[in-house]
Each structure stands twice: as C-alpha cells, then as structure tokens.
Motif scaffolding. Structure first.
Motif: not given
Length: 95
Positions: A65, A70, A60
């Motif tokens: 972003s 995710d 991550r």
C-alpha cells in the motif's frame, strides 16, 4: 507469423489506450471536472472500469500500500512494453 504478431501488437496497443483513457477519466472524476451523475459519463466509466479493473485489482493485491498513490497502471504499461512484447516478438518472429 508476422500477421499474428501484428494483430497481437495492435490488441496490446488498444488495451494500453483503454488503460490510459481509464487513468485520465478517473483523474477527471476525482477532481470534479466531469459530472459523474451524467448517464453518458457513467456509461463510459463503467466500460473503462470493466476493461481495466480486473487486471489492475490483481496487481494492486501484489503491491504494498502506498496510500492514495496507485501505481498499478504504470506496472501494467511497463510489463506490456518490457515483458510481453519481447516475449511475443521472440516466440512469433524469432528475434
């Protein structure tokens, strides 16, 4: 060497199943299907997150972003299938 390759392949399969369970479990928690205040549910989630979060958090940090999406578990699945397994097969079996 074949036995070592088979063992490592089994371990990768087990980790992928744990990661899949983590993904499904987090969906069930976020949609309110399971009760997060139950001690059994909390214990299962803590085990799954302890197994998966260290690797997923490092991925991550590398990814840009995407808001609430995710894709780090998808990246882990792809890396295991298309990078780690071929490298293991080449190193241990020679093809």
């Amino acid at each position: 060497m074949l036995e070592l390759y088979n063992l490592l392949n089994i371990l990768l399969n087990v980790y992928m199943l744990i990661l899949l369970a983590y993904c499904i479990f987090s969906f069930l928690l976020s949609f309110g299907v399971v009760n997060p205040s139950s001690s059994i549910i909390r214990g299962i989630y803590m085990f799954l997150s302890q197994m998966c979060d260290p690797l997923l958090n490092s991925i991550r940090q590398l990814l840009p972003s995407l808001g609430t999406i995710d894709i780090s578990p998808v990246i882990v699945f792809l890396v295991i299938d298309f990078v780690i397994r071929p490298i293991l097969r080449y190193m241990l079996l020679g093809y």
